[in-house]
Motif scaffolding. Structure first.
Motif, short mmCIF file in Angstrom:
data_model
loop_
_atom_site.label_atom_id
_atom_site.label_comp_id
_atom_site.label_asym_id
_atom_site.label_seq_id
_atom_site.Cartn_x
_atom_site.Cartn_y
_atom_site.Cartn_z
N UNK A 156 1.05 -1.60 -0.04
CA UNK A 156 0.14 -0.19 0.17
C UNK A 156 1.27 1.42 0.19
N UNK A 157 0.16 2.35 -0.61
CA UNK A 157 1.82 3.38 -0.77
C UNK A 157 0.47 4.94 -0.99
N UNK A 158 0.43 5.38 -0.52
CA UNK A 158 -0.32 7.30 -0.43
C UNK A 158 0.85 8.09 -0.65
N UNK A 159 0.16 9.02 -1.88
CA UNK A 159 0.29 9.73 -2.90
C UNK A 159 -0.17 10.93 -1.98
N UNK A 160 0.56 11.80 -1.37
CA UNK A 160 -0.77 13.59 -0.84
C UNK A 160 -0.28 14.17 -1.98
N UNK A 161 -1.02 15.44 -2.11
CA UNK A 161 -1.34 16.49 -3.01
C UNK A 161 -1.47 17.51 -1.70
N UNK A 162 -1.44 18.68 -2.60
CA UNK A 162 -1.85 19.92 -1.69
C UNK A 162 -1.65 21.10 -2.87
N UNK A 163 -2.65 21.81 -2.68
CA UNK A 163 -3.50 22.65 -3.47
C UNK A 163 -2.40 23.23 -3.47
#
Length: 201
Positions: A156-163
């Protein structure tokens, strides 16, 4: 495909809308069978399967987040996000939304972008392009501050993005046990536990 599933498919197609739906028509649609997901994209009804592994990750993620969130902020699974109320409308149903204010306190079943602190989508074989391209653009356009993508194929891998302005920028990639920051809220997550099989009794 079996004979019974073929018949069910033909029946579903026979009753498929032959016009762009309004928000009121969308709201009046009957409940779906378990294991299906439905969204409205520019008035067009879109239906996608939800594999059991995907469903398991959705509910476990919402549960992990809910434990860490303060009052009046909630993690809600599979609720409606009205991206565009115009004609024709667009309604997405993200896997998990973190919402605040009155929507968080009431555990609403339909929210607007202004209610949303973070949208989280779990990639599956039938949604990867939609989640990584279409929703990536839509959520940024309507001003959702955080967009997280979880890939549960393999580890499992999570990629976080912010505006940032009008576009998302990646802020990190994570695996295992992590603590994410959501506008000052510390969210400890065990990503591997989202799909881990239960130990036999």
């Amino acid at each position: 495909m079996t004979r019974s599933s073929s018949a069910e498919l033909l029946k579903a197609v026979a009753y498929w809308p032959d016009h762009l739906l309004t928000l009121a028509e969308w709201s009046a649609l009957p409940e779906l069978q378990r294991g299906q997901a439905r969204e409205l994209v520019d008035g067009v009804l879109v239906l996608a399967p939800q594999p059991p592994r995907h469903q398991l990750a959705v509910w476990r993620l919402a549960a992990q987040l809910e434990r860490a969130l303060p009052r009046r902020v909630a993690a809600l699974a599979r609720i409606e996000l009205v991206v565009d109320e115009g004609t024709p409308p667009t309604v997405r149903v993200p896997d998990v939304l973190v919402v605040g204010g009155a929507a968080g306190a009431a555990h609403a079943t339909r929210v607007r972008p202004a209610d949303v602190l973070a949208a989280i989508e779990i990639l599956s074989p039938g949604s990867r392009r939609v989640d990584r391209i279409m929703k990536f653009a839509e959520y940024a356009e309507c001003g959702i501050a955080h967009y997280w993508l979880l890939d549960i194929q393999g580890s499992v891998r999570l990629t976080a993005h912010k505006l940032q302005g009008t576009r998302y920028e990646m802020t990190g990639q994570y695996s295992g046990q992590v603590t994410l920051d959501l506008d000052g809220i510390a969210l400890p997550l065990d990503l591997d536990a989202l799909i881990a099989l239960r130990s036999p009794a």
